[in-house]
Design a protein around this motif. Structure first.
Motif, mmCIF file in Angstrom:
data_model
loop_
_atom_site.group_PDB
_atom_site.id
_atom_site.type_symbol
_atom_site.label_atom_id
_atom_site.label_comp_id
_atom_site.label_asym_id
_atom_site.label_seq_id
_atom_site.Cartn_x
_atom_site.Cartn_y
_atom_site.Cartn_z
ATOM 1 N N GLU A 383 0.828 -1.207 0.000
ATOM 2 C CA GLU A 383 0.000 0.000 0.000
ATOM 3 C C GLU A 383 0.860 1.254 0.000
ATOM 4 O O GLU A 383 0.536 2.232 -0.682
ATOM 5 N N ARG A 384 1.948 1.235 0.744
ATOM 6 C CA ARG A 384 2.851 2.398 0.740
ATOM 7 C C ARG A 384 3.457 2.615 -0.636
ATOM 8 O O ARG A 384 3.567 3.742 -1.119
ATOM 9 N N GLU A 385 3.856 1.529 -1.295
ATOM 10 C CA GLU A 385 4.436 1.661 -2.631
ATOM 11 C C GLU A 385 3.416 2.182 -3.634
ATOM 12 O O GLU A 385 3.725 3.046 -4.456
ATOM 13 N N TYR A 386 2.197 1.662 -3.553
ATOM 14 C CA TYR A 386 1.149 2.118 -4.466
ATOM 15 C C TYR A 386 0.847 3.598 -4.238
ATOM 16 O O TYR A 386 0.717 4.366 -5.197
ATOM 17 N N ARG A 387 0.726 3.990 -2.979
ATOM 18 C CA ARG A 387 0.409 5.393 -2.659
ATOM 19 C C ARG A 387 1.521 6.326 -3.133
ATOM 20 O O ARG A 387 1.262 7.371 -3.725
ATOM 21 N N ARG A 388 2.756 5.943 -2.874
ATOM 22 C CA ARG A 388 3.864 6.814 -3.257
ATOM 23 C C ARG A 388 4.002 6.915 -4.778
ATOM 24 O O ARG A 388 4.269 7.988 -5.315
ATOM 25 N N ALA A 389 3.797 5.791 -5.477
ATOM 26 C CA ALA A 389 3.889 5.833 -6.935
ATOM 27 C C ALA A 389 2.821 6.737 -7.531
ATOM 28 O O ALA A 389 3.075 7.464 -8.497
ATOM 29 N N ARG A 390 1.642 6.719 -6.939
ATOM 30 C CA ARG A 390 0.542 7.536 -7.478
ATOM 31 C C ARG A 390 0.752 9.015 -7.169
ATOM 32 O O ARG A 390 0.648 9.863 -8.045
ATOM 33 N N LEU A 391 1.087 9.324 -5.917
ATOM 34 C CA LEU A 391 1.163 10.721 -5.508
ATOM 35 C C LEU A 391 2.450 11.399 -5.967
ATOM 36 O O LEU A 391 2.464 12.587 -6.265
ATOM 37 N N SER A 392 3.559 10.640 -6.006
ATOM 38 C CA SER A 392 4.819 11.250 -6.415
ATOM 39 C C SER A 392 4.814 11.639 -7.875
ATOM 40 O O SER A 392 5.692 12.373 -8.331
ATOM 41 N N THR A 393 3.849 11.158 -8.606
ATOM 42 C CA THR A 393 3.725 11.559 -10.006
ATOM 43 C C THR A 393 3.012 12.891 -10.149
ATOM 44 O O THR A 393 3.365 13.718 -10.997
ATOM 45 N N VAL A 394 2.025 13.139 -9.302
ATOM 46 C CA VAL A 394 1.163 14.309 -9.470
ATOM 47 C C VAL A 394 1.557 15.459 -8.551
ATOM 48 O O VAL A 394 1.610 16.617 -8.970
ATOM 49 N N LEU A 395 1.852 15.138 -7.276
ATOM 50 C CA LEU A 395 2.013 16.194 -6.287
ATOM 51 C C LEU A 395 3.171 17.155 -6.569
ATOM 52 O O LEU A 395 3.037 18.350 -6.308
#
Length: 631
Positions: A383-395
């Motif tokens: 879950e941490r990897e999924y969250r970071r991959a998603r947010l580190s792209t947009v934020l």
């Protein structure tokens, strides 16, 4: 070298805003040159001048010595008493877990003692001696000099902290810190005492040139003492950089002090003292916040302290800007007249508040994005990897755009508050932006394409994609391009506008099938209930639920004469999650079987993963039937 109402200090008359800065500086330089030679001419006459005014200066002081001594002892005793009464609170503040809270508490207790001394001194002067504020005299000068000396001592205690090493501004041991405080206190005492004595001597008739000469000699002696202190502190661990900066500050202060005596205008000196005090306090608080961030164990507290640190630095910059404008632009150079200063001060204060608010918002947005990128407690590694991959792209892109807009808007508001017409700036920016857009259509295309790629969630960092004839792992996403690392290690940079059709290999689907053998056929109601519970258990895991596409299909093969019956669950799941989720799926299904109480052979639960078939497979085995579909 101490500030205050200097002996014989006149006021340099400024122009009404019509004199240019170069003309004002030239006039000041010419006057300083003349006064410098007058001081040099006073050197041979200095002993005779001192001998001449000595009896006249001593006579009026004798009747005031008792009153001066009473005020002096009362002010000093009140300062010492408050510090003695607050010693336990200072000890608790020094041991506080938060360095910032401890530093603020210590500084507050030190300034409390200073305020108490100032209140006692003012009450004695105004109420007991009935001396109006601003009245010149030996007793008022001595009281003001003592309070200012206590202010310098308070700042030295706050900055060097002889008993609290972790709050100490300079890299010194305890002995060096104590030595620094004692020496600075002695130098400040000499500086303030000589101001009081020179004021008394001038009232007794001492020549102004002799007063200037004596004050300059004392100031030079204080600077020599300061350099001797720095040389001694080298053996106590003080770094070369700190000693160099301290020496440069002392030389600059000496130069402004000498300039003040030569021109009879101490505005620049007072401005330099104010700037140094603000910067030192800001550095001390900044260091305390940095220590608190380092010692903190809570990410939320660290982010809050980061915002506080940025606000403190911005507030210090605003104070320094205000001091520089007041003492340089208005007083020294005379660009604005004294009548224009109140209005300018109000506009400058409002503009500073606007910029301070903008800086605070930008820091808060930065902290918010960092909070979103930080994994939450209790989240699994997947879950941490999924969250970071998603947010580190947009934020990062959101943060860049938001902080840029804040900087632009608040800067325009601040310029407008200062009376600067921002309409031409906005019109010029629009024209420049239009010209840039015509000249860089490709750049605009890349940026717009990137924005829509982010909104559509086409890819994320770490995924393997194929675009523009290249395939590789996505390593970096910039405002106008992406970088792919192919299997051979080569790095490809592709403009976002040239991506075209993007194939995301990390989001391909595979078919996961879970098969369990039946020892005996349960009742149909119990079987339906088990199927619903099993599919609900799979959906209860966020990682599996987010990766499943479509429904969970359930098939039942009833037992025959030569084969056991079985239950098969099948569903489509993202390939990137399937391998990691296999063990979890087996455990969830085993728990579901145990809770249902069915007579299943748990040891035969198997999970298989295979690519999706080119066409839907037909169920043609004997006895096979679709039992349920999980939503």
């Amino acid at each position: 070298m101490q500030g205050g109402q200097s002996a014989g200090a006149g006021v340099l008359v400024q122009g009404a805003g019509t004199t240019s800065p170069f003309d004002a500086f030239q006039q000041i330089s010419e006057r300083a040159e003349g006064e410098f030679f007058a001081v040099l001419m006073a050197i041979p006459r200095l002993p005779g001048e001192i001998w001449r005014v000595w009896p006249d200066a001593l006579g009026p002081l004798l009747p005031e010595l008792s009153r001066a001594l009473t005020v002096f002892l009362s002010v000093g005793a009140s300062y010492a008493l408050v510090r003695w009464l607050s010693r336990r609170k200072r000890t608790r503040a020094a041991a506080a877990r938060s360095a910032f809270a401890g530093m603020v508490a210590l500084a507050g207790l030190e300034f409390l003692a200073l305020v108490a001394a100032g209140v006692v001194g003012r009450v004695l002067l105004v109420r007991w001696l009935v001396i109006a504020p601003g009245t010149a005299g030996f007793v008022p000068d001595l009281t003001i000099g003592l309070i200012r000396w206590l202010l310098g001592l308070t700042l030295a205690l706050i900055l060097f902290q002889p008993s609290v090493p972790r709050f100490r501004l300079a890299a010194l041991d305890d002995a060096g810190a104590s030595k620094a405080v004692r020496t600075i206190a002695a130098l400040f005492a000499i500086g303030h005492a000589h101001i009081v004595l020179l004021n008394a001597a001038q009232r007794a008739g001492l020549d102004l040139a002799a007063v200037r000469l004596l004050s300059c000699l004392v100031a030079i002696g204080m600077v020599v003492g300061g350099f001797r202190l720095l040389a001694g502190l080298r053996r106590h661990g003080m770094l070369l950089t700190s000693r160099f900066l301290a020496g440069a500050v002392m030389l600059a202060t000496l130069a402004l002090w000498l300039w003040g005596w030569l021109t009879l205008d101490f505005d620049l000196y007072h401005g330099a003292i104010g700037t140094i005090a603000v910067l030192l306090m800001a550095v001390a608080l900044d260091r305390a916040v940095a220590i608190s961030i380092r010692d903190s164990r809570r990410p939320a507290t660290m982010r809050l302290l980061f915002v506080l640190r940025v606000v403190i630095d911005a507030l210090a910059a605003a104070f320094v800007l205000r001091i520089l404008v007041e003492f340089w632009v208005v007083d020294a150079l005379g660009i604005f007249s004294a009548a224009e200063w109140p209005g300018l001060a109000r506009r400058l204060t409002f503009a500073s508040l606007v910029l301070l608010l903008g800086v605070a918002l930008a820091a808060a947005i930065h902290a918010w994005t960092e909070a979103r990128l930080t994994p939450e407690a209790g989240m699994s590694a997947q879950e941490r990897e999924y969250r970071r991959a998603r947010l580190s792209t947009v934020l990062p892109i959101v943060r860049f755009v938001a902080i840029g807009l804040i900087g632009l808007v608040f800067s325009l508001v601040a310029l407008s508050a200062l009376g600067i017409d921002t309409a031409p700036l906005m019109a010029g920016a629009g024209i420049v932006g239009l010209a840039i857009s015509f000249g860089s259509q490709t750049l605009v295309k890349d940026i717009v394409s990137g924005i829509f790629c982010m909104l559509d969630d086409v890819f994320r960092l770490g995924e393997t994609i194929e675009a523009a004839g290249r395939s590789g792992r996505l390593e970096q996403i910039n405002l106008r391009s992406v970088r792919l690392r192919d299997p051979s290690g080569r790095l490809h940079t592709i403009a976002l506008g040239d991506l075209g059709t993007v194939t995301n290999h990390s989001r391909r689907l595979v078919r996961m099938t879970i098969v369990m053998s039946l020892d005996a056929m349960p009742a149909r109601a119990a079987l339906l209930r088990f199927c619903r519970d099993a599919t609900a258990a799979l959906r209860s895991e966020p990682m599996i639920h987010a990766a499943i596409t479509g429904d969970i299909m359930v098939q039942l093969n009833e037992p025959g004469e030569d084969a056991r019956g079985r239950i098969a669950f099948s569903f489509d799941i993202a390939a990137a999650v399937a391998d990691r989720a296999q063990a979890l799926v087996e455990r969830l299904m085993a728990e579901s079987v145990e809770e249902a109480g069915l007579t299943l052979d748990v040891r035969t639960v198997s999970v298989s993963i295979e690519d999706l078939p080119a066409a839907p497979a037909s169920v043609d085995s004997p006895g096979a039937s679709a039992l349920a579909a999980g939503g």
